[in-house]
Design a protein around this motif. Structure first.
Motif, PDB file in Angstrom:
ATOM      1  N   GLY A 113       0.904  -1.180  -0.102  1.00  0.00           N
ATOM      2  CA  GLY A 113       0.039   0.158   0.037  1.00  0.00           C
ATOM      3  C   GLY A 113       0.705   1.219  -0.087  1.00  0.00           C
TER       4      GLY A 113
ATOM      5  N   PHE B   5       0.825   3.971  -2.988  1.00  0.00           N
ATOM      6  CA  PHE B   5       0.374   5.433  -2.742  1.00  0.00           C
ATOM      7  C   PHE B   5       1.402   6.322  -3.180  1.00  0.00           C
ATOM      8  CE2 PHE B   5       0.670   9.121   0.057  1.00  0.00           C
ATOM      9  CZ  PHE B   5      -0.615   9.568  -0.038  1.00  0.00           C
TER      10      PHE B   5
ATOM     11  N   THR C  94       1.521   6.570  -6.841  1.00  0.00           N
ATOM     12  CA  THR C  94       0.375   7.105  -7.636  1.00  0.00           C
ATOM     13  C   THR C  94       0.133   8.642  -7.395  1.00  0.00           C
ATOM     14  OG1 THR C  94      -1.095   4.856  -7.113  1.00  0.00           O
ATOM     15  CG2 THR C  94      -2.356   7.023  -7.712  1.00  0.00           C
ATOM     16  N   VAL C  95       0.499   9.010  -6.191  1.00  0.00           N
ATOM     17  CA  VAL C  95       0.231  10.395  -5.904  1.00  0.00           C
ATOM     18  C   VAL C  95       1.354  11.129  -6.683  1.00  0.00           C
ATOM     19  CG1 VAL C  95       0.870  12.450  -4.290  1.00  0.00           C
ATOM     20  CG2 VAL C  95      -0.501  10.306  -3.256  1.00  0.00           C
TER      21      VAL C  95
ATOM     22  N   HIS D 161      -9.135   2.733 -10.509  1.00  0.00           N
ATOM     23  CA  HIS D 161      -9.079   1.695  -9.447  1.00  0.00           C
ATOM     24  C   HIS D 161      -9.837   0.748 -10.000  1.00  0.00           C
ATOM     25  CE1 HIS D 161      -9.735  -0.392  -5.859  1.00  0.00           C
ATOM     26  NE2 HIS D 161     -11.017  -0.904  -6.041  1.00  0.00           N
TER      27      HIS D 161
ATOM     28  N   THR E  37       5.340   8.156   1.696  1.00  0.00           N
ATOM     29  CA  THR E  37       4.112   8.562   2.027  1.00  0.00           C
ATOM     30  C   THR E  37       3.951   9.441   3.286  1.00  0.00           C
ATOM     31  OG1 THR E  37       3.292   6.240   1.679  1.00  0.00           O
ATOM     32  CG2 THR E  37       2.131   7.371   3.376  1.00  0.00           C
TER      33      THR E  37
ATOM     34  N   THR F 273       4.571  12.890   1.869  1.00  0.00           N
ATOM     35  CA  THR F 273       3.570  13.452   1.186  1.00  0.00           C
ATOM     36  C   THR F 273       2.557  13.961   2.401  1.00  0.00           C
ATOM     37  OG1 THR F 273       3.936  11.970  -0.634  1.00  0.00           O
ATOM     38  CG2 THR F 273       1.577  12.725  -0.405  1.00  0.00           C
TER      39      THR F 273
ATOM     40  N   SER G 121      -5.101   2.103  -1.081  1.00  0.00           N
ATOM     41  CA  SER G 121      -4.253   3.201  -1.507  1.00  0.00           C
ATOM     42  C   SER G 121      -4.827   4.339  -2.286  1.00  0.00           C
ATOM     43  CB  SER G 121      -3.077   2.511  -2.445  1.00  0.00           C
ATOM     44  OG  SER G 121      -2.326   3.313  -3.025  1.00  0.00           O
ATOM     45  N   ASN G 122      -5.832   3.991  -3.239  1.00  0.00           N
ATOM     46  CA  ASN G 122      -6.629   4.948  -4.192  1.00  0.00           C
ATOM     47  C   ASN G 122      -7.506   5.805  -3.017  1.00  0.00           C
ATOM     48  OD1 ASN G 122      -5.815   4.388  -6.414  1.00  0.00           O
ATOM     49  ND2 ASN G 122      -7.187   2.782  -6.892  1.00  0.00           N
TER      50      ASN G 122
ATOM     51  N   ALA H  36      -6.642   6.731  -0.007  1.00  0.00           N
ATOM     52  CA  ALA H  36      -5.679   7.559   0.649  1.00  0.00           C
ATOM     53  C   ALA H  36      -5.219   8.797  -0.459  1.00  0.00           C
ATOM     54  CB  ALA H  36      -4.435   6.949   1.007  1.00  0.00           C
ATOM     55  N   VAL H  37      -5.028   7.947  -1.777  1.00  0.00           N
ATOM     56  CA  VAL H  37      -4.716   9.133  -3.087  1.00  0.00           C
ATOM     57  C   VAL H  37      -6.059  10.231  -3.331  1.00  0.00           C
ATOM     58  CG1 VAL H  37      -4.351   9.293  -5.419  1.00  0.00           C
ATOM     59  CG2 VAL H  37      -3.196   7.522  -4.074  1.00  0.00           C
TER      60      VAL H  37
ATOM     61  N   THR I 194      -5.989  12.661  -0.218  1.00  0.00           N
ATOM     62  CA  THR I 194      -4.802  13.322  -0.529  1.00  0.00           C
ATOM     63  C   THR I 194      -5.090  14.905  -1.560  1.00  0.00           C
ATOM     64  OG1 THR I 194      -3.387  12.062   0.281  1.00  0.00           O
ATOM     65  CG2 THR I 194      -2.213  13.626  -0.725  1.00  0.00           C
TER      66      THR I 194
END
Length: 487
Positions: free
Chosen positions: A67, A71, A74-75, A105, A219, A222, A293-294, A296-297, A300
């Motif tokens: 994860g 993350f 992806t960010v 996703h 992470t 970020t 993870s998505n 959280a993205v 953010t």
């Protein structure tokens, strides 16, 4: 749309023989599937154990480690390049962002399922370390030519993405140096080679299993940068500073499609998903890990984008603004934010480069362990990235093109097409009986496939229109005129 769906249906459901193994054997309705230590008969769907699908790597990444890597990757550059795109595109971009995140996703889940089915179909992928998992999915689905098509796509996109991230981290480095040493004159064009030299040792790490700590670092930095930017917006609201939200702007189709292309480039990381999944301890846990993870993205981006849209939106509509850092006021918070994000982008470059590094080493038959050939190949790739960064120092002009074309083929078209092809032929509980894709999934897959050509055409058209109207920033390469290259 129905005509496209019909043609695609006939293409993906072709009942021809499955593709050959590397050793020339065909995995079809044979009597046995050969594993590394035994042979398991394909007899009845009631056979206990489901050993074909139960492939686990006891030394692999757990869900948390995976994860963090997902993350951090992806960010990526999205935390800085998406807020200006939101401001230019208007309120419609917020709705479109949610839709694109859901699409990202869903296609990631399909790609994860495809990798599981690929390993079930072919024992070769279960018995050895695979350095080209995305290309392997393409090969098992459609054969030799599609495999090479995606090898080329992955190569071009990865190098482009690394160049964009290298320019971002170089820009942060210049910001830090200028704020720490006000009398120091830093030439931007000299920074990318310096940052590449710092990144090079980390590029030599073998697989995601070797640098999962970088995912945690990325992470944490970020999260820190997000908190700092949010605090800066609150401070500027109380001070009455900031330009305020965009005023007097109507929704621009060009800006909206530029936002979509930028989102694909900055936040769709499907080319690295199979590589990370392959290093997981339990590869069937990829989908829930990706979901976490998505989420959280998405949170953010929301925490970053909405406050900055309200406080700095009007300033971010300028054509010269390609990054959020360009509108943040000078001061301690901007300095700390820049310093926090530099390690994150270094990790992002390492994560994005790894699938390409492994792929090239496989194509050139380089040993899996650490060796001088690895140093030569990965060093050469990084040198090529530096050259591109020095050639196009304002890489933001190319982000919508690359994101809207190459990423569409990997993140929008590839997963549903591969899934429709592999699902009916999956080895299900030791049998090879054909089965059909559920109706709802089939409808979604056909829809994604059908909109891909229109999507690519629109992105290219709007990008060219922006250039013709002089809405994009072009400058000379660094090696032509360093003083004029990054203005």
């Amino acid at each position: 749309m129905s005509g496209i769906a019909a043609s695609v249906s006939s293409f993906v459901s072709d009942e021809s023989d499955p593709p050959l193994f590397d050793n020339g054997e065909v995995l079809g309705r044979s009597e046995f599937i050969s594993l590394s230590d035994e042979e398991i008969p394909l007899t009845s769907p009631t056979d206990p154990g489901d050993k074909v699908a139960d492939f686990k790597n006891q030394k692999g990444l757990n869900d948390w480690q995976t994860g963090f890597l997902l993350f951090g990757a992806t960010v990526g550059t999205g935390i800085f390049v998406l807020p200006p795109c939101f401001a230019k595109a208007g309120y419609a971009a917020f709705f479109l962002f949610i839709v694109l995140l859901c699409q990202s996703h869903y296609c990631g889940v399909l790609l994860g399922r495809c990798w599981v089915m690929t390993k079930e179909r072919n024992p070769f992928y279960r018995e050895s370390h695979v350095r080209y998992p995305y290309a392997a999915i393409a090969y098992e689905a459609f054969g030799y030519w599609i495999k090479w098509l995606y090898i080329v796509i992955i190569t071009v996109f990865t190098i482009s993405n690394m160049a964009a991230i290298l320019l971002v981290v170089s820009d942060l480095f210049v910001t830090v140096m200028e704020q720490l040493f006000s009398n120091l004159e830093t030439s931007f064009c000299s920074v990318p080679p310096i940052m590449a030299a710092i990144i090079m040792p980390f590029m030599l790490l073998g697989t995601p299993n070797d640098f999962w700590l970088g995912g945690i670092l990325g992470t944490l930095t970020t999260i820190l940068a997000t908190i700092l930017v949010f605090c800066q917006t609150i401070i500027d609201v109380h001070r009455g500073a900031g330009s305020g939200p965009p005023s007097g702007r109507t929704m621009s189709t060009t800006a909206l499609f530029s936002f979509v292309g930028t989102f694909f480039f900055a936040a769709e990381s499907h080319n690295i998903y199979p590589t990370i999944q392959h290093d997981m301890a339990n590869q069937k846990r990829f989908s829930p890990t990706l979901a976490a993870s998505n989420i959280a993205v998405g949170l953010t981006f929301i925490v970053i984008t909405i406050p900055t849209y309200i406080v700095y939106g009007d300033a971010m509509t300028s054509l010269q603004v390609e990054s959020l850092m360009q509108v943040l006021p000078d001061g301690l918070i901007r300095l700390l934010c820049s310093m926090a994000m530099m390690p994150h982008f270094i990790v992002a470059i390492v994560v994005f480069a790894n699938p390409l590094n492994q792929q090239m080493e496989e194509l050139l038959d380089i040993p899996i362990g650490f060796c001088w050939q690895r140093c030569a190949i990965r060093g050469s790739l990084l040198f090529g990235v530096v050259f591109i960064a020095e050639t196009v120092p304002h890489f933001g002009v190319l982000i919508p093109f690359v994101g809207g074309t190459l990423l569409s083929l990997m993140s929008l078209l590839g997963p549903p097409v591969f899934y429709l092809r592999l699902y009916p032929k999956q080895a299900f509980k030791y049998t090879w009986e054909s089965r059909s894709v559920p109706r709802r999934e089939r409808f979604i897959c056909y829809f994604l496939i059908g909109i891909t050509p229109l999507f690519i055409f629109t992105i290219i058209y709007t990008g060219i229109a922006a250039i013709v109207r002089d809405e994009s920033v072009f400058t000379v390469p660094c090696y032509v005129n360093a003083s004029q290259a990054h203005i």
